[in-house]
Design a protein around this motif. Structure first.
Motif, PDB file in Angstrom:
ATOM      1  N   VAL A   1     -15.351 -18.688  29.582  1.00  0.00           N
ATOM      2  CA  VAL A   1     -15.064 -20.118  29.409  1.00  0.00           C
ATOM      3  C   VAL A   1     -13.561 -20.378  29.424  1.00  0.00           C
ATOM      4  O   VAL A   1     -13.104 -21.429  29.899  1.00  0.00           O
ATOM      5  CB  VAL A   1     -15.693 -20.634  28.097  1.00  0.00           C
ATOM      6  N   ALA A   2     -12.778 -19.420  28.945  1.00  0.00           N
ATOM      7  CA  ALA A   2     -11.329 -19.600  28.929  1.00  0.00           C
ATOM      8  C   ALA A   2     -10.714 -19.488  30.313  1.00  0.00           C
ATOM      9  O   ALA A   2      -9.579 -19.937  30.536  1.00  0.00           O
ATOM     10  CB  ALA A   2     -10.693 -18.566  28.000  1.00  0.00           C
ATOM     11  N   MET A   3     -11.443 -18.921  31.266  1.00  0.00           N
ATOM     12  CA  MET A   3     -10.941 -18.773  32.634  1.00  0.00           C
ATOM     13  C   MET A   3     -11.200 -20.038  33.434  1.00  0.00           C
ATOM     14  O   MET A   3     -12.212 -20.721  33.235  1.00  0.00           O
ATOM     15  CB  MET A   3     -11.616 -17.587  33.323  1.00  0.00           C
ATOM     16  N   THR A   4     -10.301 -20.375  34.347  1.00  0.00           N
ATOM     17  CA  THR A   4     -10.535 -21.503  35.237  1.00  0.00           C
ATOM     18  C   THR A   4     -11.522 -21.083  36.327  1.00  0.00           C
ATOM     19  O   THR A   4     -11.790 -19.894  36.537  1.00  0.00           O
ATOM     20  CB  THR A   4      -9.236 -21.975  35.902  1.00  0.00           C
ATOM     21  N   PHE A   5     -12.050 -22.068  37.041  1.00  0.00           N
ATOM     22  CA  PHE A   5     -12.945 -21.754  38.161  1.00  0.00           C
ATOM     23  C   PHE A   5     -12.238 -20.862  39.172  1.00  0.00           C
ATOM     24  O   PHE A   5     -12.843 -19.949  39.742  1.00  0.00           O
ATOM     25  CB  PHE A   5     -13.416 -23.045  38.838  1.00  0.00           C
ATOM     26  N   LEU A   6     -10.974 -21.135  39.402  1.00  0.00           N
ATOM     27  CA  LEU A   6     -10.213 -20.351  40.364  1.00  0.00           C
ATOM     28  C   LEU A   6     -10.102 -18.900  39.910  1.00  0.00           C
ATOM     29  O   LEU A   6     -10.263 -17.970  40.708  1.00  0.00           O
ATOM     30  CB  LEU A   6      -8.823 -20.959  40.544  1.00  0.00           C
ATOM     31  N   GLN A   7      -9.858 -18.682  38.632  1.00  0.00           N
ATOM     32  CA  GLN A   7      -9.764 -17.318  38.111  1.00  0.00           C
ATOM     33  C   GLN A   7     -11.113 -16.610  38.174  1.00  0.00           C
ATOM     34  O   GLN A   7     -11.185 -15.414  38.483  1.00  0.00           O
ATOM     35  CB  GLN A   7      -9.250 -17.355  36.671  1.00  0.00           C
ATOM     36  N   ARG A   8     -12.175 -17.328  37.893  1.00  0.00           N
ATOM     37  CA  ARG A   8     -13.504 -16.728  37.997  1.00  0.00           C
ATOM     38  C   ARG A   8     -13.804 -16.342  39.446  1.00  0.00           C
ATOM     39  O   ARG A   8     -14.382 -15.292  39.726  1.00  0.00           O
ATOM     40  CB  ARG A   8     -14.565 -17.683  37.478  1.00  0.00           C
ATOM     41  N   GLY A   9     -13.403 -17.213  40.379  1.00  0.00           N
ATOM     42  CA  GLY A   9     -13.593 -16.893  41.785  1.00  0.00           C
ATOM     43  C   GLY A   9     -12.798 -15.673  42.206  1.00  0.00           C
ATOM     44  O   GLY A   9     -13.285 -14.824  42.972  1.00  0.00           O
ATOM     45  N   GLN A  10     -11.583 -15.550  41.718  1.00  0.00           N
ATOM     46  CA  GLN A  10     -10.767 -14.375  42.021  1.00  0.00           C
ATOM     47  C   GLN A  10     -11.393 -13.116  41.434  1.00  0.00           C
ATOM     48  O   GLN A  10     -11.331 -12.037  42.032  1.00  0.00           O
ATOM     49  CB  GLN A  10      -9.350 -14.586  41.485  1.00  0.00           C
ATOM     50  N   MET A  11     -12.019 -13.249  40.268  1.00  0.00           N
ATOM     51  CA  MET A  11     -12.733 -12.116  39.669  1.00  0.00           C
ATOM     52  C   MET A  11     -13.884 -11.686  40.577  1.00  0.00           C
ATOM     53  O   MET A  11     -14.092 -10.482  40.809  1.00  0.00           O
ATOM     54  CB  MET A  11     -13.262 -12.513  38.293  1.00  0.00           C
ATOM     55  N   LEU A  12     -14.654 -12.645  41.098  1.00  0.00           N
ATOM     56  CA  LEU A  12     -15.766 -12.319  41.984  1.00  0.00           C
ATOM     57  C   LEU A  12     -15.275 -11.609  43.241  1.00  0.00           C
ATOM     58  O   LEU A  12     -15.895 -10.648  43.716  1.00  0.00           O
ATOM     59  CB  LEU A  12     -16.525 -13.591  42.370  1.00  0.00           C
ATOM     60  N   LYS A  13     -14.171 -12.083  43.793  1.00  0.00           N
ATOM     61  CA  LYS A  13     -13.641 -11.467  45.013  1.00  0.00           C
ATOM     62  C   LYS A  13     -13.193 -10.040  44.754  1.00  0.00           C
ATOM     63  O   LYS A  13     -13.479  -9.124  45.550  1.00  0.00           O
ATOM     64  CB  LYS A  13     -12.480 -12.303  45.554  1.00  0.00           C
ATOM     65  N   ALA A  14     -12.477  -9.820  43.655  1.00  0.00           N
ATOM     66  CA  ALA A  14     -12.019  -8.471  43.325  1.00  0.00           C
ATOM     67  C   ALA A  14     -13.206  -7.539  43.096  1.00  0.00           C
ATOM     68  O   ALA A  14     -13.200  -6.376  43.526  1.00  0.00           O
ATOM     69  CB  ALA A  14     -11.120  -8.518  42.087  1.00  0.00           C
TER      70      ALA A  14
END
Length: 685
Positions: free
Chosen positions: A57-70
């Motif tokens: 929840v503390a992560m932005t959508f963009l950060q979550r997306g970057q997590m998925l890509k990594a």
């Protein structure tokens, strides 16, 4: 014998109790065992909410997306570990590719969607402001926020990797942790995938937990902020959906179940046409891929009466060429079923279909099984089975009994209307395919059967060159269906993310809603200072920063010059007599000239942080601009989103600007949004 452990509350552990034992599907020998008794099942809910939930929840959508890509990159680099485990399920390398790399591809797709379409925020504003008053000071909009719970994913045995990842991608993107309960017959592969994910260190602790075994009374401890998804048999799904704990707290429950999907040969297709071969190939591939253990597999084959003999012969010959056996052996094209119990279940359903009046054209029993040399006869193999139903309009079994293996039933129709009726008799399906070269037939059929299907493939020679096929759910498209298919939805691009979020309508003044959503709204105050907003770097810009421009009076020369420059000599701009008879009553300026003139008013021409125009959206011309009208523009920073860095461009972000163009009467003449690439500050060395 291997103990397949669970991962709960940050610890890998095996239960304490009577373990369930499972045999290898290719050899029949004892392979592994499962037990979750005595593990902290209920405690895992609080652990997921506290650790994984708060981190996501503390992560932005963009950060979550970057997590998925990594994570997708990491899994792709380690995919061979998963292929080795996939072979233990009886699947071929081709079957494993769909499961493993198809699942990884779904992560990449959702990472891309997040980078392109979701805000750099933890809140998702779903729509534009909705005016609720005449003066514009009472507005509303819908926002999506992360649920403060855990998603429990109960998955099917046939796609342990794809089935897990296609749910985790939107779930994590929504900011929700997950507990995965894989099917027991493919638990080693699911466990292997979870081990890879946890070992990667790319996902917050508590965002993913795993139960290999029974869930006990876990459903009784779920709360209203939690979500349950289920993929599997319709009977099990109905039992879970009716669980008292889910009903008492109105816990969202999404169900995707196996369905009697059909493939229809159009009555325009003859054996000499390319579409005929496409039809045969599609049916055979769907019957034998993953040994027919797919929720999207073709179960009912609908063909015109006139083509029944030709289709029967072509399918029988193609299925006779399928080599069944150990996928590790050369020449084998179809492996084993997932377990011996699964094979017994398939045989029981085939027997039910045969007793209903169907005939076996090929296969139908283990006595008809021919194994490739070197394959172990103790494996859970089953022959490709083609049945024939001569009276499909009155045989209820062919539209209600599913053998979840390499089994399909051939049936004929006398008219297009009858074909439609047969398709609808499946009582809700995940997917249907129509093979035709006739656009009129495609239109008639799709309009008639769309109500009962989650996805429809219309296949002709043009589409076939690039088609992903009948049985391939794509992350951009909805996967699910009504009725027998479960009534749920998965995937469908960003639609799936919304399933894990709470939609809330928020009302108030533009000022208050701008503060809540982090985006400026028309009617909220404009922030101006001595610096033009185009002079500000990405980090400095804030929603509401803007400029009210100087004025410009439109002349006849402007209109004539723009017509000559653009080549747009539409009569309303250039023909005084015709324009007088138009709805404007006189000549008016080109709409695109108004946009260009507005840019001339608000653009700061000097070199600065603004790198490029990135696009224009939602353009509306709301009032005509006539010769002598005086225009003024207001440019306001609406929102901003950091752009994923590329090697060939400086660090930058996408800024959305609201543009309002007024005339001398303060009437809007044009409203739109422009997007610009704005540079980030480069730290000094």
């Amino acid at each position: 014998m291997e103990n397949v452990t669970s991962y709960l509350c940050g610890i890998w552990a095996f239960g304490k109790g009577n373990a369930r034992r499972f045999n290898h599907p290719l050899s029949g020998e004892a392979d592994y065992q499962l037990c979750s008794a005595g593990l902290p099942l209920v405690e895992s809910l609080a652990y997921g909410r506290l650790h994984g939930g708060q981190a996501l929840v503390a992560m932005t959508f963009l950060q979550r997306g970057q997590m998925l890509k990594a994570l997708a990159k990491f899994l792709l680099a380690n995919k061979e570990r998963l292929y080795a485990l996939s072979a233990r399920t009886g699947a071929s390398r081709r079957d494993g590719w769909v499961d493993i790399e198809g699942g990884i591809g779904t992560l990449f797709t959702y990472a891309s969607l997040a980078g392109r379409e979701l805000p750099e925020d933890t809140l998702w504003l779903e729509d534009d402001a909705i005016p609720l008053s005449k003066q514009g000071q009472f507005v509303a909009r819908h926002l999506l926020s992360s649920r403060q719970g855990v998603a429990l994913h109960i998955n099917a045995f046939n796609f342990p990797c794809w089935g897990m990842l296609e749910k985790l991608a939107p779930c994590w993107l929504a900011g929700m942790p997950a507990i995965v309960k894989p099917a027991s017959t493919s638990a080693p592969l699911a466990q292997g995938l979870v081990r890879l994910i946890t070992d990667s260190g790319l996902v917050p602790e508590g965002a993913l937990q795993l139960i290999c075994g029974e869930v006990g009374d876990l459903l009784s401890h779920l709360d209203y902020q939690d979500v349950v998804t289920f993929t599997g048999s319709a009977q099990t799904g109905r039992q879970l959906r009716a669980h008292p704990g889910l009903l008492a707290k109105s816990i969202p429950f999404s169900m995707e179940t196996d369905s009697l999907n059909c493939c229809i040969l159009g009555d325009d297709v003859t054996p000499k046409m390319a579409e005929f071969s496409l039809f045969i190939d599609e049916v055979v591939r769907e019957m034998t891929s993953k040994a027919g253990q797919k929720c999207t597999a073709v179960r009912r084959i609908l063909v015109p009466e006139t083509q029944l003999p030709a289709v029967q012969q072509a399918l029988s010959e193609a299925l006779a060429a399928v080599v069944v056996g150990d996928p590790a052996l050369p020449g084998v094209s179809m492996g084993a079923l997932a377990s011996h119990a699964q094979r017994e279940a398939v045989q029981q359903q085939v027997d039910r279909l045969l007793s209903s009046g169907c005939e076996a054209l090929c296969g139908g029993s283990l006595a008809q099984l021919e194994l490739s040399e070197g394959s172990n006869p103790a494996g859970a193999f089953y022959p490709p089975t083609l049945l024939l139903c001569r009276d499909p309009l009155h045989n209820e079994a062919v539209h209600g009994v599913e053998a979840f293996g390499p089994v399909a039933t051939l049936m004929s129709y006398a008219s297009r209307e009858q074909a439609i009726s047969l398709a609808l008799m499946g009582q809700g399906s995940l997917v249907a395919t129509l093979v035709t070269a006739d656009p009129a037939l495609a239109a008639q059929t799709v309009r008639a059967v769309a109500c009962a299907h989650g996805r429809l493939l219309v296949l002709d020679t043009a589409a076939a060159a690039e088609s992903t096929g009948h049985g391939s759910p794509l992350p951009q498209l909805v996967h699910g269906g009504p009725g027998r298919a479960g009534g749920g939805e998965e995937l469908g691009g960003l639609r799936a993310v919304k399933h894990y979020m709470q939609r809330t309508a928020v009302q108030g003044s533009p000022l208050m809603l701008a503060a809540v959503g982090g985006q400026w709204l028309r009617g909220a105050p404009l922030h101006t200072d001595h610096r033009h907003p185009f002079r500000k770097h990405f980090e400095e810009l804030q929603p509401g920063d803007g400029v009210l421009t100087a004025r410009r009076t439109i002349t006849e020369a402007d209109i004539v010059n723009f017509a000559n420059l653009s080549g747009d000599r539409f009569y309303a701009h250039t023909d005084e007599t015709a324009a007088a008879q138009s709805l404007f009553g006189e000549r008016v300026a080109h709409g695109y000239f108004v946009v260009a003139a507005a840019a001339g008013l608000f653009v700061d021409a000097g070199v600065g942080p603004v790198l490029a125009n990135y696009g224009l959206e939602a353009l509306r011309f709301t009032h005509p601009v006539k010769i002598g009208d005086t225009l003024q523009a207001q440019l306001t920073c609406l929102s901003k989103r950091r752009k994923a860095p590329k090697t060939d461009e400086p660090p930058c972000g996408v800024v959305a600007w609201d543009v309002q163009v007024f005339n001398q009467h303060q009437q809007h003449v044009a409203l739109y949004r422009i997007l610009t690439l704005v540079a980030q500050r480069v730290p000094s060395a």
